[in-house]
Design an enzyme around this catalytic site. Sequence first.
Site, PDB file in Angstrom:
ATOM      1  N   GLY A  33       0.854  -1.197   0.000  1.00 35.86           N
ATOM      2  CA  GLY A  33       0.000   0.000   0.000  1.00 35.86           C
ATOM      3  C   GLY A  33       0.881   1.235   0.000  1.00 35.86           C
ATOM      4  O   GLY A  33       2.043   1.190  -0.405  1.00 35.86           O
ATOM      5  N   ARG A  34       0.301   2.333   0.508  1.00 37.15           N
ATOM      6  CA  ARG A  34       1.037   3.605   0.512  1.00 37.15           C
ATOM      7  C   ARG A  34       2.418   3.491   1.156  1.00 37.15           C
ATOM      8  O   ARG A  34       3.423   3.931   0.598  1.00 37.15           O
ATOM      9  CB  ARG A  34       0.232   4.657   1.275  1.00 37.15           C
ATOM     10  CG  ARG A  34      -0.757   5.414   0.408  1.00 37.15           C
ATOM     11  CD  ARG A  34      -1.413   6.495   1.254  1.00 37.15           C
ATOM     12  NE  ARG A  34      -2.302   5.874   2.218  1.00 37.15           N
ATOM     13  CZ  ARG A  34      -3.623   5.904   2.149  1.00 37.15           C
ATOM     14  NH1 ARG A  34      -4.216   6.560   1.193  1.00 37.15           N
ATOM     15  NH2 ARG A  34      -4.364   5.289   3.047  1.00 37.15           N
ATOM     16  N   ILE A  35       2.468   2.902   2.365  1.00 34.35           N
ATOM     17  CA  ILE A  35       3.745   2.877   3.096  1.00 34.35           C
ATOM     18  C   ILE A  35       4.718   1.887   2.450  1.00 34.35           C
ATOM     19  O   ILE A  35       5.899   2.198   2.260  1.00 34.35           O
ATOM     20  CB  ILE A  35       3.511   2.568   4.595  1.00 34.35           C
ATOM     21  CG1 ILE A  35       2.629   3.665   5.212  1.00 34.35           C
ATOM     22  CG2 ILE A  35       4.845   2.486   5.348  1.00 34.35           C
ATOM     23  CD1 ILE A  35       2.171   3.402   6.639  1.00 34.35           C
ATOM     24  N   SER A  38       4.283  -2.221  11.193  1.00 32.83           N
ATOM     25  CA  SER A  38       2.820  -2.199  10.976  1.00 32.83           C
ATOM     26  C   SER A  38       2.079  -2.333  12.311  1.00 32.83           C
ATOM     27  O   SER A  38       1.769  -1.318  12.950  1.00 32.83           O
ATOM     28  CB  SER A  38       2.411  -3.275   9.977  1.00 32.83           C
ATOM     29  OG  SER A  38       2.686  -4.565  10.483  1.00 32.83           O
ATOM     30  N   ARG A  39       1.832  -3.554  12.732  1.00 35.25           N
ATOM     31  CA  ARG A  39       1.218  -3.801  14.033  1.00 35.25           C
ATOM     32  C   ARG A  39       1.875  -5.037  14.643  1.00 35.25           C
ATOM     33  O   ARG A  39       2.160  -6.012  13.936  1.00 35.25           O
ATOM     34  CB  ARG A  39      -0.284  -4.058  13.892  1.00 35.25           C
ATOM     35  CG  ARG A  39      -1.124  -2.793  13.670  1.00 35.25           C
ATOM     36  CD  ARG A  39      -1.146  -1.901  14.907  1.00 35.25           C
ATOM     37  NE  ARG A  39      -1.983  -0.723  14.740  1.00 35.25           N
ATOM     38  CZ  ARG A  39      -1.569   0.462  14.300  1.00 35.25           C
ATOM     39  NH1 ARG A  39      -0.302   0.635  13.952  1.00 35.25           N
ATOM     40  NH2 ARG A  39      -2.402   1.481  14.210  1.00 35.25           N
ATOM     41  N   GLU A  85       1.611  -3.631  23.619  1.00 30.47           N
ATOM     42  CA  GLU A  85       2.356  -2.383  23.770  1.00 30.47           C
ATOM     43  C   GLU A  85       1.861  -1.694  25.030  1.00 30.47           C
ATOM     44  O   GLU A  85       0.641  -1.563  25.192  1.00 30.47           O
ATOM     45  CB  GLU A  85       2.142  -1.475  22.559  1.00 30.47           C
ATOM     46  CG  GLU A  85       2.816  -2.010  21.316  1.00 30.47           C
ATOM     47  CD  GLU A  85       2.646  -1.099  20.101  1.00 30.47           C
ATOM     48  OE1 GLU A  85       2.100   0.003  20.242  1.00 30.47           O
ATOM     49  OE2 GLU A  85       3.071  -1.509  19.021  1.00 30.47           O
ATOM     50  N   HIS A  98       7.036   2.112  19.100  1.00 32.23           N
ATOM     51  CA  HIS A  98       5.983   2.561  18.164  1.00 32.23           C
ATOM     52  C   HIS A  98       6.195   4.038  17.786  1.00 32.23           C
ATOM     53  O   HIS A  98       5.357   4.895  18.084  1.00 32.23           O
ATOM     54  CB  HIS A  98       4.590   2.351  18.770  1.00 32.23           C
ATOM     55  CG  HIS A  98       3.510   2.239  17.712  1.00 32.23           C
ATOM     56  ND1 HIS A  98       2.398   1.461  17.856  1.00 32.23           N
ATOM     57  CD2 HIS A  98       3.381   2.844  16.492  1.00 32.23           C
ATOM     58  CE1 HIS A  98       1.627   1.574  16.786  1.00 32.23           C
ATOM     59  NE2 HIS A  98       2.199   2.415  15.934  1.00 32.23           N
TER      60      HIS A  98
HETATM   61  C1  DGY Z   1      -1.082   4.653  12.995  1.00 33.08           C
HETATM   62  O1  DGY Z   1      -1.479   5.813  12.817  1.00 33.08           O
HETATM   63  O2  DGY Z   1      -1.810   3.679  12.839  1.00 33.08           O
HETATM   64  C2  DGY Z   1       0.341   4.471  13.363  1.00 33.08           C
HETATM   65  O3  DGY Z   1       0.606   3.207  13.815  1.00 33.08           O
HETATM   66  C3  DGY Z   1       0.788   5.505  14.378  1.00 33.08           C
HETATM   67  O4  DGY Z   1       2.181   5.540  14.341  1.00 33.08           O
END
Ligand code: DGY
Length: 320
Positions: free
Chosen positions: A155-157, A232-233, A262, A281
Amino acid sequence: MKIFITRIIPDRGLVLVKEHYPTCDIWSADMPPSREELLQRVRGVDGLLCLLTEKIDAELMDAAGPQLKVISSMSVGVDHIDVAAATARGIPIGNTPGVLTDATADMAFALLFASARRVVEGEKYVRDGKWETWNPKLLLGADFVGATLGIVGFGRIGQAVAKRAQGFDMRVIYYDPTAQPAFDAQPADLETLLRESDFVSIHVPLTEKTRRMVNAEFLAQMKSNSILVNTSRGGVVDQAALYDALKAKKIFAAALDVTDPEPLPTDNPLLELENCLIVPHLGSASQHTRDMMSLLAAENLIAGLKGERLPNCVNPEVYK
Ligand code: DGY
């Protein structure tokens, strides 16, 4: 209008909300409200501006009440929100896409570099007083030019990471069944990507499909000299499997901006490993990015309260 903002957000957005709604209620402590406090404070609100630290589920929406018009999260990820429950109640959810793409891609690269060139280990070596001479075999790491970067989630990132990799003459391949080819990146199936990549960078949202996607089987397919980067997560990675793979040197290193949970408890075994770099994060943590995230979150909140379409809406089906 009654509004609750779950933390002091950067001024850019906060000032805008206060201009429109001077009496908004703001949680001013550094730590997020507890669940009980949150359930209490949302009672009767028309608008909620939250962060990714708050779990926004059906119970919370019901505690707020049927007048709740908008939930605006200062984040692009919305895995902390029960989107289906909000949609069922006709509540639009706002998020902050786009403005954190570059900062997050920069962080993925910062982690990649730090991990591949052993920056944190080197810094510790100096501080521990171990630096006695220039040593031709000290803390040798990996090269970038000509290496293959595998991007999971294009995707974008993911695409912004690919763009950066081109400046380092890397070969870029990606796995994302829904994405169109971009730059010089080539699509690959996951098996090929894991077999061929020197670096694997994760850029998928956390969903039921991607939860623990990076598991023992995934890690076993990676090269023994490869590095895993996750911005990401945390829930996308099976951390027990990652620990085993790093401990047994089945992969060279991992660099994580996100963990599950987290914050990561200080007795988590991953923190014992020198080949695992963890930061708290920080993907979107640049001044400008956080300002823009707060602005987008404020704009979504205000639009929702006015009954207008949110500029960035996660569940546009509420408008049908
Ligand atoms: C988000 O906006 O989902 C990012 O994880 C924050 O850094």
